[in-house]
Design a protein around this motif. Structure first.
Motif, mmCIF file in Angstrom:
data_model
loop_
_atom_site.group_PDB
_atom_site.id
_atom_site.type_symbol
_atom_site.label_atom_id
_atom_site.label_comp_id
_atom_site.label_asym_id
_atom_site.label_seq_id
_atom_site.Cartn_x
_atom_site.Cartn_y
_atom_site.Cartn_z
ATOM 1 N N VAL A 207 45.147 -2.771 -35.033
ATOM 2 C CA VAL A 207 45.902 -3.282 -36.172
ATOM 3 C C VAL A 207 47.329 -3.550 -35.725
ATOM 4 O O VAL A 207 47.841 -2.896 -34.818
ATOM 5 C CB VAL A 207 45.901 -2.298 -37.365
ATOM 6 N N GLY A 208 47.953 -4.513 -36.353
ATOM 7 C CA GLY A 208 49.338 -4.833 -36.025
ATOM 8 C C GLY A 208 50.294 -3.872 -36.701
ATOM 9 O O GLY A 208 50.024 -3.355 -37.777
ATOM 10 N N ILE A 209 51.387 -3.622 -36.029
ATOM 11 C CA ILE A 209 52.453 -2.792 -36.590
ATOM 12 C C ILE A 209 53.774 -3.390 -36.120
ATOM 13 O O ILE A 209 53.862 -3.877 -34.985
ATOM 14 C CB ILE A 209 52.312 -1.309 -36.164
ATOM 15 N N SER A 210 54.761 -3.365 -36.969
ATOM 16 C CA SER A 210 56.036 -3.970 -36.612
ATOM 17 C C SER A 210 57.160 -3.050 -37.066
ATOM 18 O O SER A 210 57.151 -2.560 -38.189
ATOM 19 C CB SER A 210 56.169 -5.332 -37.291
ATOM 20 N N PHE A 211 58.105 -2.794 -36.168
ATOM 21 C CA PHE A 211 59.280 -2.018 -36.529
ATOM 22 C C PHE A 211 60.419 -2.398 -35.602
ATOM 23 O O PHE A 211 60.214 -2.938 -34.527
ATOM 24 C CB PHE A 211 59.006 -0.499 -36.483
#
Length: 63
Positions: free
Chosen positions: A7-11
């Protein structure tokens, strides 16, 4: 059994954090994502947080 989909995650991180992550990943010959996974699993193991063996990335160096 087929592997679980990622799954994609962005921070956002500071430029200094990114440089450290890149340096650590380069030294271990890992991707940035894999370096974060390895670091998180190591932290959890040291703190006694249960880590599912199927979720843990390979922790040996890729050399």
């Amino acid at each position: 059994m087929s592997p679980e989909k990622s799954v994609g995650i962005s921070f956002r991180v500071t430029p200094g954090f990114k440089k450290l992550l890149e340096a650590a990943a380069a030294q271990e010959r890992r991707s940035l994502t894999n370096m974060l996974e390895v670091a998180l699993v190591d932290y959890c193991e040291r703190k006694g947080i249960l880590v599912d063996a199927q979720l843990a990335p390979t922790t040996g160096t890729a050399r």
